[in-house]
Structures are given as structure tokens and as C-alpha cells.
Design a protein around this motif. Structure first.
Motif, PDB file in Angstrom:
ATOM      1  N   LEU A 167       0.691  -0.916   0.098  1.00 54.61           N
ATOM      2  CA  LEU A 167      -0.111  -0.046  -0.120  1.00 54.61           C
ATOM      3  C   LEU A 167       0.972   1.299   0.062  1.00 54.61           C
ATOM      4  N   SER A 209       0.879   4.923  -5.508  1.00 55.70           N
ATOM      5  CA  SER A 209       0.060   6.082  -5.434  1.00 55.70           C
ATOM      6  C   SER A 209      -0.562   6.664  -6.657  1.00 55.70           C
ATOM      7  N   ALA A 263      -2.708   3.210  -8.732  1.00 54.44           N
ATOM      8  CA  ALA A 263      -2.911   2.388  -7.614  1.00 54.44           C
ATOM      9  C   ALA A 263      -3.637   1.265  -7.808  1.00 54.44           C
ATOM     10  N   PHE A 278      -2.593  -2.646  -7.822  1.00 56.45           N
ATOM     11  CA  PHE A 278      -3.149  -3.812  -6.822  1.00 56.45           C
ATOM     12  C   PHE A 278      -3.618  -4.831  -7.633  1.00 56.45           C
ATOM     13  N   MET A 281      -8.894  -3.258  -1.578  1.00 56.41           N
ATOM     14  CA  MET A 281      -7.562  -2.673  -1.611  1.00 56.41           C
ATOM     15  C   MET A 281      -7.381  -1.082  -1.782  1.00 56.41           C
ATOM     16  N   HIS A 289      -6.357   2.056   0.562  1.00 49.97           N
ATOM     17  CA  HIS A 289      -5.328   3.021   0.004  1.00 49.97           C
ATOM     18  C   HIS A 289      -5.824   4.203   0.099  1.00 49.97           C
ATOM     19  N   GLN A 290      -7.190   4.331  -0.369  1.00 52.52           N
ATOM     20  CA  GLN A 290      -7.810   5.840  -0.596  1.00 52.52           C
ATOM     21  C   GLN A 290      -8.254   6.451   0.917  1.00 52.52           C
ATOM     22  N   GLU A 340      -1.157   6.823   4.963  1.00 49.65           N
ATOM     23  CA  GLU A 340      -0.132   5.602   4.793  1.00 49.65           C
ATOM     24  C   GLU A 340       0.543   5.197   5.983  1.00 49.65           C
ATOM     25  N   PHE A 381      -1.222   2.126   7.723  1.00 54.51           N
ATOM     26  CA  PHE A 381      -1.549   0.981   6.857  1.00 54.51           C
ATOM     27  C   PHE A 381      -1.304  -0.511   7.542  1.00 54.51           C
ATOM     28  N   LEU A 402       0.169  10.236  -3.418  1.00 53.25           N
ATOM     29  CA  LEU A 402       0.315   9.755  -2.098  1.00 53.25           C
ATOM     30  C   LEU A 402       1.220  10.408  -0.997  1.00 53.25           C
TER      31      LEU A 402
END
Length: 408
Positions: A110, A114, A118, A122, A309, A313-314, A318, A321, A387
Motif C-alpha cells: 500500500l 500512489s 494504484a 493492486f 485494497m 489505500h484511499q 499511509e 497502513f 500519496l
């Protein structure tokens, strides 16, 4: 992915190693539970450690432990008649390695991607994992049938050794550095607040705590037994599992092109087909039909995996995570030891067919219940932005005594 290739075959090999040693359905479930219990116990610690140390170092250490445990398991099976307690202990060591590896690997993934790419990243990652599962399941089933489970376990041990060696040379310079936290307890409490403050997150975690448990009981205990009685042994069962893996690879490929606007609504609707394999085993469906159904189920569940995922991530900062991932993983595996341990006794009580139909019904009912959560239906994919670490939250006095976290 190399380790996943070996592990997929080893899951089949472990079940048939127990059966070859004269074990019953209950014994198969107990060994499966022995692997999962330390996974449950150490996941939160693994997530905390992964948010404190370089994640790839944690992954290498976890691979080393898994290599040793699987190597000893293989030696035990190949050189004598393994006892149930010995197989349970070695399975538990493998579960401990997974408890540290899972949150570290997911946190690292993760943190590595970015922006607009992203979702595709994934999907490509999931495609690689699916390919490993396909090859591992097919090769594992074939090798168990041809040369026995011991050699499959030996291959798994070698795969972990190779994977750990490769990970030791990863270039991680592009991953943002994380500031030191306020202690493990602080990070764990911080991760808990992240989870409990998001209804969509805890609802899915609760859902899959039961869904994964009944799927594991069906695949780890009932599946090999149905295969032995009706499908022709480990070969057809390995092929069916490989078809599921092939479906997940196709699903991941589709997700490199498809970008659903309502992430969790699309993903949750694709969980319903997960109820079908248990129903097919209950009938039981002939091997070709089961294989086709497992393929379609793999496509559907992979849509959920990628959208999940993307949502994490959104929505999750970070630097959190791994700790959030550890709670996600904990929910995903916490009920598996109980379900696999009880699979045999439940079969003795109500019969294998009724037990499998119950698994199917639980999956469908829980998925329908999750759709009642408004955030599941309405969480929308936003336009991606590069990110960057989120601003530090306001620190309260209670925050000073919490710890780190990790997600599955």
C-alpha cells in the motif's frame, strides 16, 4: 509470489499428510487450527513491529521461520510416521511466520503505490498472487497424488528460502520513511480507533471473520474428504483449487481495466458467489462442474479483493497502513481455528451435506447484511492524488499509551 506458489500446494499436502498418517476429519481440522491460532495471537504484534522496523526485513525474517517449519514438517513426513502433535506444532510455527509476514507485506504494498496507477498496481499484484496459487494448487495436487505430501512440503520450504533471499535485496528507497510512534500499545490503540471509526471497515472485517472461517472449514476439511469419497482423490481437488486461482487471475486482469465508482458496493456484490463452492461440495457436483464453478467464483471474489485494497489505500493514512492491516487480518482469521476444529464434530453431528449447506447459507446471509451499511453502498472512488503522509493527528493524553498496527 514464489512463497505463495509453494504454500498453495502445501495446504493440500498438509491435509493429505494427516489423512495418510491415519488421521480423521477432526484431526485435519485440528492441524489446520494449530496453524491459525498463533496467526491470531501474533497478528497485532506483527503489525506493530512492521510499522516500526523496515517492512522488508520483517518479511525476510518471517520467510526464514516458515522455511524452517515447513522443512522440518517435510522431513517428518518423509522419514517416518508423523504424530498429530508434531504436525500441529510445526503448523503453528508456520502460522507464526505468517502473522508477521502478512501485515508487513500489505503495508509495504500500500505504501509503494500512489495516484492513478494504484488500482492497476493492486490488480497486477493480485494477478501475480493468483498465478502462484494456480500453479501451486495444480502442482501440489499432482505431486501429492504422484509422490506423496512430504515432497510438496519440501518444495514449500525451498520456496520460502528463495523468497526470503530475494526480498533481502529489495530496493525500498522510494517508500516514505515513517516517524517513530509512541510505543506499541499506542500504535495498537491508534489502529483500533481507525477501524472502529469507519463503519464500512469494521462491517467488512466482521463479515469476513465468519465468511473466511466457514470457507476454510469447507476447503481445508470437507473439500479433501469429498474429493477422497466422490471426486477421485487429491488430483481433481487440486485442479478445482487451481481453477479458483485461475479465476482470480482473470478477475485481477479485468480490474486493470475496470474502475467501479462505488468501490465497496461493487466488491460486496461479488462476494455472493463465494457461497457456491460449499453448495457444490454438498451436492456433490462432479469434478468438471466443480472446477468450472470454482473458476467463476475466483473471478468474482477477486473483484472484491481489488476494490477492498483500493478503499483501504484511499481512506487510510499511509503511516497507519500496517496497523490497520493487522486488525483486518485478525478479523479475517480469528474464527478459522474454531471453525476448522469444529468441522469434524459438526459433520458427525448433522452430517457433511448439512454442514456444507450451512456454510453456503452463512456466506449469503452475512453478505446481504453488510449491504445494509450505508457506507458500503455509498463509498465512492475519488480522483487520485499523489500519496503523501497525512497530517499528524491531535495527540491526546490517552494517545500516549497506544501502539502500532497492520492490515491483511
Amino acid at each position: 509470489m514464489i512463497a505463495s506458489l509453494g504454500s498453495s500446494g502445501a495446504l493440500i499436502a498438509t491435509a493429505f499428510a494427516v489423512l495418510a498418517a491415519g488421521g480423521s476429519a477432526t484431526d485435519v481440522g485440528l492441524v489446520a487450527a494449530a496453524r491459525t491460532i498463533p496467526l491470531v495471537l501474533f497478528l497485532l504484534v506483527g503489525g506493530a513491529v512492521a510499522d516500526r522496523l523496515p517492512r522488508h526485513h520483517v518479511m525476510v525474517a518471517a520467510n526464514a521461520l516458515s522455511c524452517i517449519s515447513q522443512g522440518l514438517f517435510a522431513l517428518l513426513v518423509l522419514t517416518g510416521e508423523p504424530r498429530l502433535w508434531q504436525m500441529a506444532v510445526l503448523a503453528a510455527l508456520g502460522g507464526t511466520g505468517q502473522a508477521f509476514f502478512a501485515p508487513a507485506s500489505e503495508g509495504m504494498l500500500l505504501a509503494s503505490v500512489s495516484g492513478e496507477q494504484a488500482g492497476r498496481a493492486f490488480a497486477v499484484f493480485r494477478m501475480g498472487m493468483s498465478g502462484a496459487n494456480i500453479g501451486g494448487a495444480a502442482l501440489g495436487g499432482a505431486l501429492v497424488a504422484a509422490v506423496g505430501p512430504g515432497w510438496v512440503l519440501a518444495v514449500d520450504s525451498a520456496a520460502f528460502a528463495l523468497a526470503g533471499a530475494l526480498r533481502a535485496f529489495l530496493d525500498v528507497r522510494g517508500i516514505p520513511e515513517r516517524a517513530a510512534g509512541g510505543g506499541i500499545l499506542h500504535d495498537l490503540r491508534d489502529g483500533w480507533r481507525e477501524v472502529i471509526s469507519r463503519p464500512w471497515l469494521w462491517a467488512v472485517v466482521v463479515q469476513f471473520s465468519i465468511v473466511n472461517a466457514v470457507v476454510s472449514a469447507a476447503e481445508a476439511v470437507y473439500g479433501p474428504l469429498v474429493a477422497e469419497d466422490h471426486l477421485g482423490g487429491p488430483g481433481p481437488w487440486g485442479l478445482a483449487l487451481a481453477a479458483f486461482g485461475a479465476g482470480t487471475a482473470i478477475g485481477a486482469l479485468l480490474m486493470t481495466r475496470i474502475k467501479p465508482r462505488r468501490l465497496l458496493l461493487a466488491g460486496t456484490l461479488c462476494v455472493f458467489p463465494l457461497a457456491l463452492p460449499s453448495a457444490a461440495l454438498a451436492i456433490p457436483l462432479p469434478a468438471p462442474g466443480l472446477t468450472a464453478l470454482m473458476f467463476g467464483t475466483g473471478i468474482a471474489i477477486e473483484v472484491f479483493s481489488v476494490t477492498w485494497m483500493m478503499a483501504l489505500h484511499q481512506e487510510i493514512p499511509e503511516e497507519k497502513f500496517s496497523r490497520v492491516s493487522s486488525y483486518d487480518w485478525l478479523g479475517s482469521v480469528s474464527m478459522i481455528p474454531l471453525a476448522t476444529a469444529l468441522a469434524g464434530p459438526v459433520q458427525d453431528l448433522i452430517g457433511r451435506t448439512a454442514a456444507l449447506w450451512s456454510c453456503s447459507a452463512l456466506i449469503a446471509l452475512l453478505t446481504a447484511a453488510v449491504l445494509c451499511v450505508p457506507d458500503i453502498r455509498h463509498l465512492t472512488r475519488r480522483n487520485p492524488a499523489p500519496l503523501s503522509p497525512s497530517p499528524s493527528p491531535i495527540i491526546t493524553e490517552s494517545d500516549k499509551i497506544t501502539g502500532t498496527n497492520n492490515t491483511p
